[in-house]
Design an enzyme around this catalytic site. Sequence first.
Site, PDB file in Angstrom:
ATOM      1  N   ASN A   1       0.855  -1.192   0.000  1.00 57.03           N
ATOM      2  CA  ASN A   1       0.000   0.000   0.000  1.00 57.03           C
ATOM      3  C   ASN A   1       0.896   1.249   0.000  1.00 57.03           C
ATOM      4  O   ASN A   1       1.698   1.444   0.918  1.00 57.03           O
ATOM      5  CB  ASN A   1      -0.897  -0.047   1.246  1.00 57.03           C
ATOM      6  CG  ASN A   1      -1.849   1.128   1.325  1.00 57.03           C
ATOM      7  OD1 ASN A   1      -1.449   2.260   1.077  1.00 57.03           O
ATOM      8  ND2 ASN A   1      -3.086   0.869   1.691  1.00 57.03           N
TER       9      ASN A   1
ATOM     10  N   HIS B   1       1.013   6.162   1.904  1.00 59.84           N
ATOM     11  CA  HIS B   1       1.757   7.093   2.753  1.00 59.84           C
ATOM     12  C   HIS B   1       3.016   7.657   2.091  1.00 59.84           C
ATOM     13  O   HIS B   1       3.636   8.567   2.630  1.00 59.84           O
ATOM     14  CB  HIS B   1       1.999   6.479   4.124  1.00 59.84           C
ATOM     15  CG  HIS B   1       0.673   6.263   4.816  1.00 59.84           C
ATOM     16  ND1 HIS B   1      -0.182   7.303   5.072  1.00 59.84           N
ATOM     17  CD2 HIS B   1       0.034   5.127   5.199  1.00 59.84           C
ATOM     18  CE1 HIS B   1      -1.294   6.825   5.624  1.00 59.84           C
ATOM     19  NE2 HIS B   1      -1.185   5.513   5.699  1.00 59.84           N
TER      20      HIS B   1
ATOM     21  N   HIS C   1      -5.507   3.788  -1.922  1.00 58.56           N
ATOM     22  CA  HIS C   1      -6.845   4.183  -1.461  1.00 58.56           C
ATOM     23  C   HIS C   1      -7.102   5.624  -1.868  1.00 58.56           C
ATOM     24  O   HIS C   1      -6.456   6.536  -1.356  1.00 58.56           O
ATOM     25  CB  HIS C   1      -6.882   4.027   0.069  1.00 58.56           C
ATOM     26  CG  HIS C   1      -8.221   4.302   0.682  1.00 58.56           C
ATOM     27  ND1 HIS C   1      -8.451   4.163   2.031  1.00 58.56           N
ATOM     28  CD2 HIS C   1      -9.407   4.689   0.148  1.00 58.56           C
ATOM     29  CE1 HIS C   1      -9.712   4.466   2.302  1.00 58.56           C
ATOM     30  NE2 HIS C   1     -10.313   4.794   1.179  1.00 58.56           N
TER      31      HIS C   1
ATOM     32  N   ARG D   1      -9.120   8.316  -1.206  1.00 57.68           N
ATOM     33  CA  ARG D   1     -10.105   8.746  -0.219  1.00 57.68           C
ATOM     34  C   ARG D   1     -10.957   9.878  -0.763  1.00 57.68           C
ATOM     35  O   ARG D   1     -10.514  10.648  -1.617  1.00 57.68           O
ATOM     36  CB  ARG D   1      -9.408   9.198   1.066  1.00 57.68           C
ATOM     37  CG  ARG D   1      -9.040   8.048   1.972  1.00 57.68           C
ATOM     38  CD  ARG D   1      -8.497   8.558   3.283  1.00 57.68           C
ATOM     39  NE  ARG D   1      -8.439   7.489   4.261  1.00 57.68           N
ATOM     40  CZ  ARG D   1      -9.394   7.234   5.154  1.00 57.68           C
ATOM     41  NH1 ARG D   1     -10.466   7.973   5.221  1.00 57.68           N
ATOM     42  NH2 ARG D   1      -9.263   6.230   5.986  1.00 57.68           N
TER      43      ARG D   1
ATOM     44  N   ARG E   1      -6.737  12.894   0.757  1.00 59.55           N
ATOM     45  CA  ARG E   1      -5.690  13.347   1.687  1.00 59.55           C
ATOM     46  C   ARG E   1      -4.323  12.758   1.342  1.00 59.55           C
ATOM     47  O   ARG E   1      -3.312  13.306   1.727  1.00 59.55           O
ATOM     48  CB  ARG E   1      -6.063  12.992   3.127  1.00 59.55           C
ATOM     49  CG  ARG E   1      -6.031  11.525   3.431  1.00 59.55           C
ATOM     50  CD  ARG E   1      -6.266  11.271   4.904  1.00 59.55           C
ATOM     51  NE  ARG E   1      -7.631  11.543   5.299  1.00 59.55           N
ATOM     52  CZ  ARG E   1      -8.227  10.947   6.334  1.00 59.55           C
ATOM     53  NH1 ARG E   1      -7.557  10.088   7.068  1.00 59.55           N
ATOM     54  NH2 ARG E   1      -9.470  11.206   6.634  1.00 59.55           N
TER      55      ARG E   1
ATOM     56  N   GLU F   1      -8.535   0.686  -3.447  1.00 60.50           N
ATOM     57  CA  GLU F   1      -9.374   0.768  -2.249  1.00 60.50           C
ATOM     58  C   GLU F   1     -10.306   1.946  -2.390  1.00 60.50           C
ATOM     59  O   GLU F   1      -9.861   3.056  -2.717  1.00 60.50           O
ATOM     60  CB  GLU F   1      -8.507   1.012  -1.019  1.00 60.50           C
ATOM     61  CG  GLU F   1      -8.087  -0.230  -0.313  1.00 60.50           C
ATOM     62  CD  GLU F   1      -7.379   0.137   0.974  1.00 60.50           C
ATOM     63  OE1 GLU F   1      -7.865   1.006   1.707  1.00 60.50           O
ATOM     64  OE2 GLU F   1      -6.324  -0.437   1.206  1.00 60.50           O
TER      65      GLU F   1
ATOM     66  N   THR G   1      -8.458   3.681   8.265  1.00 57.91           N
ATOM     67  CA  THR G   1      -9.698   2.897   8.190  1.00 57.91           C
ATOM     68  C   THR G   1      -9.819   2.075   9.467  1.00 57.91           C
ATOM     69  O   THR G   1      -9.220   1.017   9.598  1.00 57.91           O
ATOM     70  CB  THR G   1      -9.678   2.007   6.924  1.00 57.91           C
ATOM     71  OG1 THR G   1      -9.270   2.810   5.826  1.00 57.91           O
ATOM     72  CG2 THR G   1     -11.047   1.428   6.653  1.00 57.91           C
TER      73      THR G   1
ATOM     74  N   GLU H   1     -11.253  -9.142   2.778  1.00 58.18           N
ATOM     75  CA  GLU H   1      -9.995  -8.784   3.426  1.00 58.18           C
ATOM     76  C   GLU H   1     -10.305  -8.583   4.906  1.00 58.18           C
ATOM     77  O   GLU H   1     -11.132  -7.719   5.261  1.00 58.18           O
ATOM     78  CB  GLU H   1      -9.392  -7.513   2.814  1.00 58.18           C
ATOM     79  CG  GLU H   1      -8.077  -7.159   3.509  1.00 58.18           C
ATOM     80  CD  GLU H   1      -7.273  -6.092   2.785  1.00 58.18           C
ATOM     81  OE1 GLU H   1      -7.297  -6.037   1.541  1.00 58.18           O
ATOM     82  OE2 GLU H   1      -6.594  -5.319   3.488  1.00 58.18           O
TER      83      GLU H   1
ATOM     84  N   HIS I   1      -3.989  -4.381   7.656  1.00 52.89           N
ATOM     85  CA  HIS I   1      -4.095  -3.236   8.561  1.00 52.89           C
ATOM     86  C   HIS I   1      -3.197  -3.430   9.780  1.00 52.89           C
ATOM     87  O   HIS I   1      -3.397  -4.333  10.574  1.00 52.89           O
ATOM     88  CB  HIS I   1      -5.516  -2.942   9.046  1.00 52.89           C
ATOM     89  CG  HIS I   1      -5.642  -1.506   9.475  1.00 52.89           C
ATOM     90  ND1 HIS I   1      -6.076  -0.514   8.635  1.00 52.89           N
ATOM     91  CD2 HIS I   1      -5.307  -0.903  10.626  1.00 52.89           C
ATOM     92  CE1 HIS I   1      -6.032   0.648   9.270  1.00 52.89           C
ATOM     93  NE2 HIS I   1      -5.560   0.440  10.478  1.00 52.89           N
TER      94      HIS I   1
HETATM   95  N1  PXP Z   1      -6.017  -2.970   3.749  1.00 50.16           N
HETATM   96  C1  PXP Z   1      -6.972  -2.023   3.801  1.00 50.16           C
HETATM   97  C2  PXP Z   1      -8.314  -2.363   3.248  1.00 50.16           C
HETATM   98  C3  PXP Z   1      -6.709  -0.731   4.319  1.00 50.16           C
HETATM   99  O1  PXP Z   1      -7.675   0.196   4.351  1.00 50.16           O
HETATM  100  C4  PXP Z   1      -5.410  -0.450   4.766  1.00 50.16           C
HETATM  101  C5  PXP Z   1      -5.088   0.906   5.294  1.00 50.16           C
HETATM  102  O2  PXP Z   1      -5.261   1.865   4.333  1.00 50.16           O
HETATM  103  C6  PXP Z   1      -4.442  -1.460   4.660  1.00 50.16           C
HETATM  104  C7  PXP Z   1      -4.772  -2.713   4.182  1.00 50.16           C
HETATM  105  C8  PXP Z   1      -3.023  -1.228   5.046  1.00 50.16           C
HETATM  106  O3  PXP Z   1      -2.950  -0.940   6.401  1.00 50.16           O
HETATM  107  P1  PXP Z   1      -1.577  -0.401   6.972  1.00 50.16           P
HETATM  108  O4  PXP Z   1      -1.273   0.873   6.271  1.00 50.16           O
HETATM  109  O5  PXP Z   1      -1.870  -0.250   8.431  1.00 50.16           O
HETATM  110  O6  PXP Z   1      -0.553  -1.467   6.699  1.00 50.16           O
END
Ligand code: PXP
Length: 247
Positions: free
Chosen positions: A12, A15, A48, A50, A54, A75, A106, A156, A195
């Site tokens: 992901n 960030h 994602h 959003r 952001r 996402e 999330t 998921e 997550h």
């Molecule tokens: N899976 C989903 C559906 C999420 O919303 C997120 C966070 O955006 C993640 C995985 C990844 O989570 P993390 O950034 O905490 O590893």
Amino acid sequence: MSLPAVPRLGVNIDHIATVRNARGGKHPDPVHGAFLAAEAGADGITAHLREDRRHIRDADIERLMAEGPLPLNFEMAVTDEMLAIATRLRPHACCLVPEKREEVTTEGGLEVAHAAGDLAGFVAKLTEAGIRVSLFIDPEPAQVEAAHRVGAPVVELHTGAYCDAPDAERDAQFQRIVQAAKMAESLGIECHAGHGLDFTTAGPVAAIPNMAELNIGHFLIGAAIFTGIIPAVQEMKRVIAAARTAE
Ligand code: PXP
């Protein structure tokens, strides 16, 4: 349903965009991050978009679709705006997540069991566009059953409660994931998780026999600040593979 021998790693990249947006401009570029993650052995990219943009922006998603090195797991919230974007761009997969503007991340899974509106119809529209739909849910039997009912081929499981649990409660939280994964398997649903996962918490989740994919972002991008993204992703791949060989 054919499962990979070792769970896939979706990186992901949200960030990377968070850091970019802190200053504006183009640096660091999440799409460049996607290429480096691919070089390190990632199996997919998650981003994602959003509602408040952001971190990831529309142009990032367009570029990931046009030039990205790996299948995109898009996402998105269950909104008409996101449905229009997804059905136009047709990513490999869409993961439906709950979204609240005021949350930092999330925080919980999608409420599928008592969903307002026509979630089955929403899933069907994405499916008809050739997109693989997953629902991001808490590891609860009622949510897995409901995901099956609305026609989602993938769930998921939200691993946040497991990752954040104090040591004394972690096993109980882990067992919720194990049970939800078993239920998904019995219903013919492919099981992913994500997550809050890090080098310590990812291994046990990867060891769950029918776990097909882990989606990991915040920890990996944080680790990349210290080591670079390639070593961080390579180490996570190693942790995931080791969990399976240790079975
Ligand atoms: N899976 C989903 C559906 C999420 O919303 C997120 C966070 O955006 C993640 C995985 C990844 O989570 P993390 O950034 O905490 O590893």
